[in-house]
Write a protein that holds these residues in place. Sequence first.
Motif, short mmCIF file in Angstrom:
data_model
loop_
_atom_site.label_atom_id
_atom_site.label_comp_id
_atom_site.label_asym_id
_atom_site.label_seq_id
_atom_site.Cartn_x
_atom_site.Cartn_y
_atom_site.Cartn_z
N ALA A 89 0.84 -1.20 0.00
CA ALA A 89 0.00 0.00 0.00
C ALA A 89 0.86 1.24 0.00
CB ALA A 89 -0.89 0.02 1.24
N SER A 90 0.38 2.25 -0.69
CA SER A 90 1.04 3.55 -0.70
C SER A 90 -0.04 4.62 -0.57
CB SER A 90 1.80 3.74 -2.02
OG SER A 90 2.36 5.02 -2.07
N ARG A 91 0.41 5.84 -0.25
CA ARG A 91 -0.55 6.95 -0.21
C ARG A 91 -1.06 7.26 -1.62
NH1 ARG A 91 3.39 11.07 2.44
NH2 ARG A 91 4.74 9.83 1.11
N GLU A 149 -0.22 5.37 -7.99
CA GLU A 149 0.87 5.17 -8.96
C GLU A 149 2.08 4.55 -8.27
OE1 GLU A 149 -0.35 8.42 -8.29
OE2 GLU A 149 -1.96 7.99 -9.71
N LYS A 150 2.41 5.05 -7.10
CA LYS A 150 3.59 4.54 -6.39
C LYS A 150 3.36 3.07 -5.99
CE LYS A 150 6.67 6.26 -2.75
NZ LYS A 150 6.76 7.21 -1.63
N ALA A 151 2.14 2.80 -5.52
CA ALA A 151 1.83 1.41 -5.12
C ALA A 151 1.97 0.48 -6.32
CB ALA A 151 0.42 1.34 -4.54
N GLY A 181 -3.81 3.62 -0.32
CA GLY A 181 -4.29 3.94 1.04
C GLY A 181 -3.97 2.83 2.02
N TYR A 182 -3.45 3.22 3.17
CA TYR A 182 -3.00 2.22 4.16
C TYR A 182 -4.17 1.45 4.78
CZ TYR A 182 1.37 4.97 3.98
OH TYR A 182 2.51 5.63 3.57
N GLN A 183 -5.29 2.15 5.04
CA GLN A 183 -6.39 1.46 5.71
C GLN A 183 -6.94 0.30 4.86
OE1 GLN A 183 -7.44 2.19 9.00
NE2 GLN A 183 -8.44 0.20 8.74
N GLU A 208 9.53 -1.08 11.47
CA GLU A 208 10.86 -0.48 11.43
C GLU A 208 11.15 0.28 12.72
OE1 GLU A 208 13.44 -0.95 10.00
OE2 GLU A 208 12.75 -2.20 8.35
N LYS A 209 12.43 0.29 13.06
CA LYS A 209 12.87 1.08 14.20
C LYS A 209 12.83 2.55 13.83
CE LYS A 209 16.24 2.58 12.97
NZ LYS A 209 16.61 3.42 11.77
N SER A 210 12.72 3.46 14.79
CA SER A 210 12.31 3.18 16.15
C SER A 210 10.79 3.04 16.21
CB SER A 210 12.74 4.31 17.08
OG SER A 210 14.10 4.17 17.39
#
Length: 319
Positions: free
Chosen positions: A35-37, A40-42, A56-58, A95-97
């Motif tokens: 997922a991406s915001r 296109e990127k996704a 969308g993350y949800q 991912e940290k932190s």
Amino acid sequence: MQKLKIGVLGCANIAKKSVVPAILSISDFELVAVASRTAEKAQEFANLFGCEAVEGYQKLIDKKDIDVIYMPLPTGLHEEWVLKALEADKHILIEKSLAMNYSSAEKMVQKAKEKGLLIMENFMFLYHNQHQIVKQLIAEGKIGKIRCFRSSFGFPPLPSNNFRYNKKLGGGALLDAAAYTIRASQLFLGNDLNVKAASLNYNENDIDIFGGAFLKNKNGLFSEVAFGFDNFYQCNYEIWGSKGKIIAHRAFTPAPDFKPLITVEQQEEKFDIEVPAENHFINILHEFVKNVRKQNYKPKYDEILNQAKLLQEVRDIAN
Ligand SMILES: NC(=O)c1ccc[n+]([C@@H]2O[C@H](COP(=O)([O-])OP(=O)(O)OC[C@H]3O[C@@H](n4cnc5c(N)ncnc54)[C@H](OP(=O)(O)O)[C@@H]3O)[C@@H](O)[C@H]2O)c1
């Protein structure tokens, strides 16, 4: 054994370069979606790795065909998305932190406990054999008794639009670079460390650019750590003992094909050990899978909370 179906929340560089290729190389996982915001990127990311693209993350969190979420988002976004992902019954490799502060870490761990799910911070260096070899050298008495631990992790400035310079997103060297040195201190000095002194130096945007800390355990053993975003590159630790010293070079970020060195110094001699190359991104994924399968969550909750406590102490003492 059933595969764990995994989704990736955010098309981060670290996901693209290291973690998703590692996921694809392990038969325990099936990469379902990213997922991406933006759509296109996704799609671009999904095309690279042969999975579904989600805008969308949800929407990714709501997918019923996902068991695990890998979350390489900036720290400032973690609490919101971790709580939502846990609510949707997903295990999380993050991912940290993990957290902006200790109370936020507690909230996320509490939710994971209530839901009976694993949340684990992606400190992959812990699963590189380099550190087992160092432990073995210490156990063999090569440096006598441990007297102190020292670690440095820092690098020259990053591009100014990097989220690490954004306060709301959890920017700053403490949550980014110091996190490794403080995690490594616990690996060798144990979990009863407290921060006794600390310094954080902030830029005009209130981002901690470099700093250091002094930590001590109940036996009086101590760790000195230094870290920064505007520093000559350092990525190492040393353990000074009563009879010798060990230095682990390139301790936190050895690439999968890189053979990190360990230097052992004693009164009469000094020698290097070349550690075989290995992919610690794959190693930590195996650790994650093992803990999900065994439903062994508590040690990872404890590790998260101890780490978050120490980072909070550095912040409080330095301020
Ligand atoms: N374990 C390791 O070895 C390692 C190494 C490097 C970094 N990290 C950690 O991994 C995480 C990602 O680091 P990275 O260097 O890969 O960062 P990055 O490329 O900038 O990725 C961050 C991702 O977060 C998403 N995001 C959502 N809101 C954002 C916002 N307002 N600004 C920027 N990004 C936003 C973006 O995904 P979309 O645009 O697709 O939504 C972006 O791709 C950090 O927590 C970092 O500490 C770990």
